[in-house]
Design an enzyme around this catalytic site. Structure first.
Site, PDB file in Angstrom:
ATOM      1  N   LYS A   8       4.808  -0.616  11.277  1.00 28.79           N
ATOM      2  CA  LYS A   8       3.970   0.002  12.311  1.00 28.79           C
ATOM      3  C   LYS A   8       3.276  -1.105  13.111  1.00 28.79           C
ATOM      4  O   LYS A   8       3.890  -1.713  13.979  1.00 28.79           O
ATOM      5  CB  LYS A   8       2.956   0.960  11.681  1.00 28.79           C
ATOM      6  CG  LYS A   8       3.563   2.282  11.229  1.00 28.79           C
ATOM      7  CD  LYS A   8       4.319   2.178   9.950  1.00 28.79           C
ATOM      8  CE  LYS A   8       4.560   3.517   9.292  1.00 28.79           C
ATOM      9  NZ  LYS A   8       5.354   3.388   8.072  1.00 28.79           N
ATOM     10  N   TYR A  39      16.475 -18.186  -2.242  1.00 26.79           N
ATOM     11  CA  TYR A  39      16.021 -17.116  -3.131  1.00 26.79           C
ATOM     12  C   TYR A  39      14.522 -17.251  -3.386  1.00 26.79           C
ATOM     13  O   TYR A  39      13.796 -16.255  -3.419  1.00 26.79           O
ATOM     14  CB  TYR A  39      16.786 -17.159  -4.459  1.00 26.79           C
ATOM     15  CG  TYR A  39      16.486 -15.956  -5.329  1.00 26.79           C
ATOM     16  CD1 TYR A  39      17.212 -14.777  -5.175  1.00 26.79           C
ATOM     17  CD2 TYR A  39      15.465 -15.989  -6.267  1.00 26.79           C
ATOM     18  CE1 TYR A  39      16.928 -13.660  -5.944  1.00 26.79           C
ATOM     19  CE2 TYR A  39      15.170 -14.873  -7.037  1.00 26.79           C
ATOM     20  CZ  TYR A  39      15.907 -13.718  -6.875  1.00 26.79           C
ATOM     21  OH  TYR A  39      15.616 -12.620  -7.637  1.00 26.79           O
ATOM     22  N   ASP A  49      -5.384   1.223   3.205  1.00 30.91           N
ATOM     23  CA  ASP A  49      -4.027   1.351   3.744  1.00 30.91           C
ATOM     24  C   ASP A  49      -4.104   0.782   5.149  1.00 30.91           C
ATOM     25  O   ASP A  49      -4.589   1.423   6.085  1.00 30.91           O
ATOM     26  CB  ASP A  49      -3.576   2.818   3.753  1.00 30.91           C
ATOM     27  CG  ASP A  49      -2.147   2.962   4.289  1.00 30.91           C
ATOM     28  OD1 ASP A  49      -1.668   2.034   4.976  1.00 30.91           O
ATOM     29  OD2 ASP A  49      -1.518   4.008   4.032  1.00 30.91           O
ATOM     30  N   ARG A  53       4.399  17.882  10.751  1.00 30.01           N
ATOM     31  CA  ARG A  53       3.326  17.372   9.894  1.00 30.01           C
ATOM     32  C   ARG A  53       2.417  18.548   9.558  1.00 30.01           C
ATOM     33  O   ARG A  53       1.323  18.693  10.072  1.00 30.01           O
ATOM     34  CB  ARG A  53       2.526  16.251  10.568  1.00 30.01           C
ATOM     35  CG  ARG A  53       3.302  14.983  10.820  1.00 30.01           C
ATOM     36  CD  ARG A  53       3.371  13.987   9.668  1.00 30.01           C
ATOM     37  NE  ARG A  53       4.324  14.241   8.618  1.00 30.01           N
ATOM     38  CZ  ARG A  53       4.848  13.279   7.841  1.00 30.01           C
ATOM     39  NH1 ARG A  53       4.538  12.011   8.034  1.00 30.01           N
ATOM     40  NH2 ARG A  53       5.672  13.573   6.883  1.00 30.01           N
ATOM     41  N   PHE A 108      -1.674  10.700   2.394  1.00 29.45           N
ATOM     42  CA  PHE A 108      -0.437  10.422   3.107  1.00 29.45           C
ATOM     43  C   PHE A 108       0.702  10.665   2.121  1.00 29.45           C
ATOM     44  O   PHE A 108       0.557  10.406   0.916  1.00 29.45           O
ATOM     45  CB  PHE A 108      -0.369   9.010   3.698  1.00 29.45           C
ATOM     46  CG  PHE A 108       0.917   8.833   4.458  1.00 29.45           C
ATOM     47  CD1 PHE A 108       1.096   9.483   5.662  1.00 29.45           C
ATOM     48  CD2 PHE A 108       1.969   8.114   3.933  1.00 29.45           C
ATOM     49  CE1 PHE A 108       2.322   9.418   6.337  1.00 29.45           C
ATOM     50  CE2 PHE A 108       3.187   8.029   4.606  1.00 29.45           C
ATOM     51  CZ  PHE A 108       3.360   8.675   5.809  1.00 29.45           C
ATOM     52  N   THR A 109       1.827  11.123   2.638  1.00 29.36           N
ATOM     53  CA  THR A 109       2.924  11.612   1.790  1.00 29.36           C
ATOM     54  C   THR A 109       3.342  10.619   0.697  1.00 29.36           C
ATOM     55  O   THR A 109       3.253  10.920  -0.498  1.00 29.36           O
ATOM     56  CB  THR A 109       4.140  11.967   2.663  1.00 29.36           C
ATOM     57  OG1 THR A 109       4.467  10.833   3.481  1.00 29.36           O
ATOM     58  CG2 THR A 109       3.828  13.151   3.572  1.00 29.36           C
ATOM     59  N   PHE A 151       9.993  17.211   2.938  1.00 27.91           N
ATOM     60  CA  PHE A 151      10.202  17.257   4.392  1.00 27.91           C
ATOM     61  C   PHE A 151      11.353  16.377   4.850  1.00 27.91           C
ATOM     62  O   PHE A 151      11.974  16.646   5.865  1.00 27.91           O
ATOM     63  CB  PHE A 151       8.911  16.832   5.123  1.00 27.91           C
ATOM     64  CG  PHE A 151       8.407  15.476   4.718  1.00 27.91           C
ATOM     65  CD1 PHE A 151       7.620  15.330   3.591  1.00 27.91           C
ATOM     66  CD2 PHE A 151       8.738  14.352   5.458  1.00 27.91           C
ATOM     67  CE1 PHE A 151       7.174  14.073   3.200  1.00 27.91           C
ATOM     68  CE2 PHE A 151       8.291  13.091   5.082  1.00 27.91           C
ATOM     69  CZ  PHE A 151       7.504  12.957   3.940  1.00 27.91           C
TER      70      PHE A 151
HETATM   71  N1  F0G Z   1       0.836   4.620   4.882  1.00 28.11           N
HETATM   72  C1  F0G Z   1       0.841   5.227   6.074  1.00 28.11           C
HETATM   73  C2  F0G Z   1      -0.464   5.588   6.717  1.00 28.11           C
HETATM   74  C3  F0G Z   1       2.046   5.522   6.714  1.00 28.11           C
HETATM   75  O1  F0G Z   1       2.023   6.126   7.895  1.00 28.11           O
HETATM   76  C4  F0G Z   1       3.258   5.168   6.082  1.00 28.11           C
HETATM   77  C5  F0G Z   1       4.547   5.486   6.697  1.00 28.11           C
HETATM   78  C6  F0G Z   1       3.216   4.537   4.839  1.00 28.11           C
HETATM   79  C7  F0G Z   1       1.975   4.271   4.276  1.00 28.11           C
HETATM   80  C8  F0G Z   1       4.466   4.160   4.099  1.00 28.11           C
HETATM   81  O2  F0G Z   1       5.084   3.084   4.702  1.00 28.11           O
HETATM   82  O3  F0G Z   1       7.286   3.982   5.507  1.00 28.11           O
HETATM   83  O4  F0G Z   1       6.871   1.530   5.290  1.00 28.11           O
HETATM   84  O5  F0G Z   1       7.123   2.941   3.280  1.00 28.11           O
HETATM   85  N2  F0G Z   1       4.661   6.291   7.635  1.00 28.11           N
HETATM   86  C9  F0G Z   1       5.859   6.626   8.359  1.00 28.11           C
HETATM   87  C10 F0G Z   1       5.534   7.652   9.400  1.00 28.11           C
HETATM   88  C11 F0G Z   1       7.020   6.988   7.513  1.00 28.11           C
HETATM   89  O6  F0G Z   1       6.485   8.119  10.057  1.00 28.11           O
HETATM   90  O7  F0G Z   1       4.357   7.972   9.610  1.00 28.11           O
HETATM   91  P1  F0G Z   1       6.687   2.887   4.696  1.00 28.11           P
END
Ligand code: F0G
Length: 477
Positions: free
Chosen positions: A259, A73, A216, A383, A125-126, A450
């Site tokens: 990624k 843990y 980021d 997108r 970013f979303t 989305f």
């Molecule tokens: N920042 C960027 C630039 C991203 O592309 C993503 C995720 C995140 C943060 C969030 O990371 O998914 O590990 O919580 N992008 C994915 C995509 C979902 O398909 O571009 P996460």
């Protein structure tokens, strides 16, 4: 003689068979999925280019590392390995694991943002913006204007426009800006990089105003490769050296290891300030897990530590981006409208240019992604306006300048022949593009719509006008 090809620095040891589907099956599947590629079962997909997130193939060394998982843990040995890898390649003294990138975004936003604050960033970013807003901040786009132009060949469309940042600081005051959020590369702009020169300038500006700079770092290795290739004076440096300098210019980073770091799950928050790290650790134990595992199993931490080491190797990153450029070039050669130059993790189709007969409120990119799936079994991601969502204050639909379909390439997963099939399929769809109909919402979720939204074709005839659609020259019909 130096090798020209981007050929992969690995060979295949295990394969995963794919299910082939008929066109009729795919028509049914997309209808059942509400014309949203996120809602398709992956068994109904042939080539899955929805995302490069968590979809990479791990190496034999990473899989071996999974067996070395220490599932204690607290204080798992894999945490110390991860901490060492992040410190060595990214340079942040405080390393807090999170279940994935948005766990780090949530933690950081809560730790630093007060209601009424403002967070500028090089395009939204979303999930990043959603967490900033959830914590009470207003997001401001300070990316260079050229980023919104899909045809410009500008090599660093991810750059920050310092005059926009300066104007915001003058308007709201530096004390209402907890940090400037800089992504490398910029996903929503087409995987476009920020230059080192610009990052240095942003750093000088933020330091002069006493504002933090948060990176980021999700695809920062890919960004470092573009800097090495394109920026004057950087050719002789390694990707690892450039990555380290990029991070050295920031006060902290949020990271989705899914990624660059070649893992299926995992992320981290990297910080320099002791007090901010203390606060972040306090929050992580509430929302993610203990500060030494952050919602991950020990084996996941180990795979990420090994993945980091593999991700910064020159031959890896050259081949990874080489494959993306290969697909992009095939589409450019065929006259398909794509975002230029080709980005690091994906090729972005310009849906607005490809389907000019569809108005924005019929979501051309959503329709194009659905049509490409029906035609070929290839899954891509919208997108554009659906991803952009609604204005947090007025509730009005946001229509970003870019209306794109992303063909996202997982790392170490698909072959050159798969890329050829993708190119052929997009080209074939381009030939019948006037027949693609628009979509309208039947269900619209409140947040990050989305992911789970459902649609139906605007036209009663369905996705395509059926009139003499020629038989596809595509593989699986
Ligand atoms: N920042 C960027 C630039 C991203 O592309 C993503 C995720 C995140 C943060 C969030 O990371 O998914 O590990 O919580 N992008 C994915 C995509 C979902 O398909 O571009 P996460």
């Amino acid at each position: 003689m130096s090798r020209q090809s981007w050929a992969e620095p690995w060979r295949i040891k295990v394969v995963e068979p794919l299910r082939m589907t008929s066109r009729a099956e795919r028509e049914r599947a997309i209808r059942d999925a509400g014309y949203n590629t996120f809602l398709l079962p992956s068994d109904d997909v042939y080539i899955d280019l929805l995302t490069d997130s968590g979809t990479s193939a791990m190496s034999d060394r990473q899989w071996a590392g999974m067996m070395l998982g220490d599932e204690a843990y607290a204080g798992s040995r894999n945490f110390y390995h991860l901490q060492d890898a992040v410190r060595q390649y990214y340079g942040y003294p405080h390393v807090i694991p999170t279940h994935q990138g948005r766990g780090a975004e949530h933690t950081l936003s809560r730790a630093l943002i007060k209601p009424g604050d403002h967070v500028p960033g090089n395009m939204y970013f979303t999930t990043t913006r959603a967490h900033q807003e959830l914590a009470g901040a207003t997001f401001h786009d300070i990316i260079v204007d050229i980023a919104h132009d899909p045809v410009s060949e500008c090599p660093f469309k991810g750059d920050v426009d310092l005059s926009k940042l300066d104007a915001l600081v003058r308007h709201v005051g530096a004390d209402r800006i907890p940090y400037v959020s800089v992504a490398a590369t910029v996903n929503m702009a087409g995987g476009q990089p920020i230059s080192l020169a610009n990052l240095r300038a942003v750093r000088a500006f933020t330091r002069a105003h006493g504002i933090r700079l948060i990176l980021d770092a999700t695809r920062a290795v890919e960004n470092a490769w573009f800097i090495q290739q394109r920026e004057p004076g950087q050719k002789s440096r390694t990707v690892a050296e450039i990555l380290f300098e990029m991070c050295a210019l920031s006060d902290g980073a949020t990271m989705s290891g899914k990624k660059d770091s070649l893992v299926n799950i995992g992320g981290w928050l990297g910080l320099r300030e002791d007090a901010v790290a203390d606060e972040a650790r306090n929050l992580v134990v509430l929302f993610e897990g203990l500060h030494s595992y952050g919602g991950l199993a020990g084996r996941d931490l180990e795979a990420m530590a090994i993945g980091i080491e593999e991700s910064v190797r020159e031959e890896h990153i050259r081949s990874r981006i080489g494959q993306v450029l290969y697909l992009g070039q095939a589409l450019i050669d065929a006259g398909i409208p794509v975002v230029r130059p080709i980005g690091g993790h994906a090729v972005y189709l310009d849906a607005a240019a490809m389907l000019p007969h569809l108005p924005r409120d019929q979501f051309p990119a959503q329709a194009l992604a659905a049509a490409l799936y029906v035609e070929s079994g290839i899954r891509s991601m919208e997108r554009g306006a659906v991803s952009a969502g609604r204005d947090a204050l007025t509730g009005a639909n946001l229509y970003p300048a870019l209306e794109l379909v992303r063909l996202t390439i997982p790392r170490r997963v698909y072959t050159q022949a798969h890329m050829d099939v993708v190119a052929e399929s997009v080209i074939a769809l381009h030939e019948v593009r006037e027949q693609v109909h628009g979509l309208q919402f039947t269900y619209e979720p409140q947040r990050l719509r989305f992911f789970q939204a459902r649609f139906k074709p605007v036209d009663a005839a369905g996705m395509f006008s059926d009139a003499e659609r020629p038989e596809r020259a595509l593989a699986m019909s």
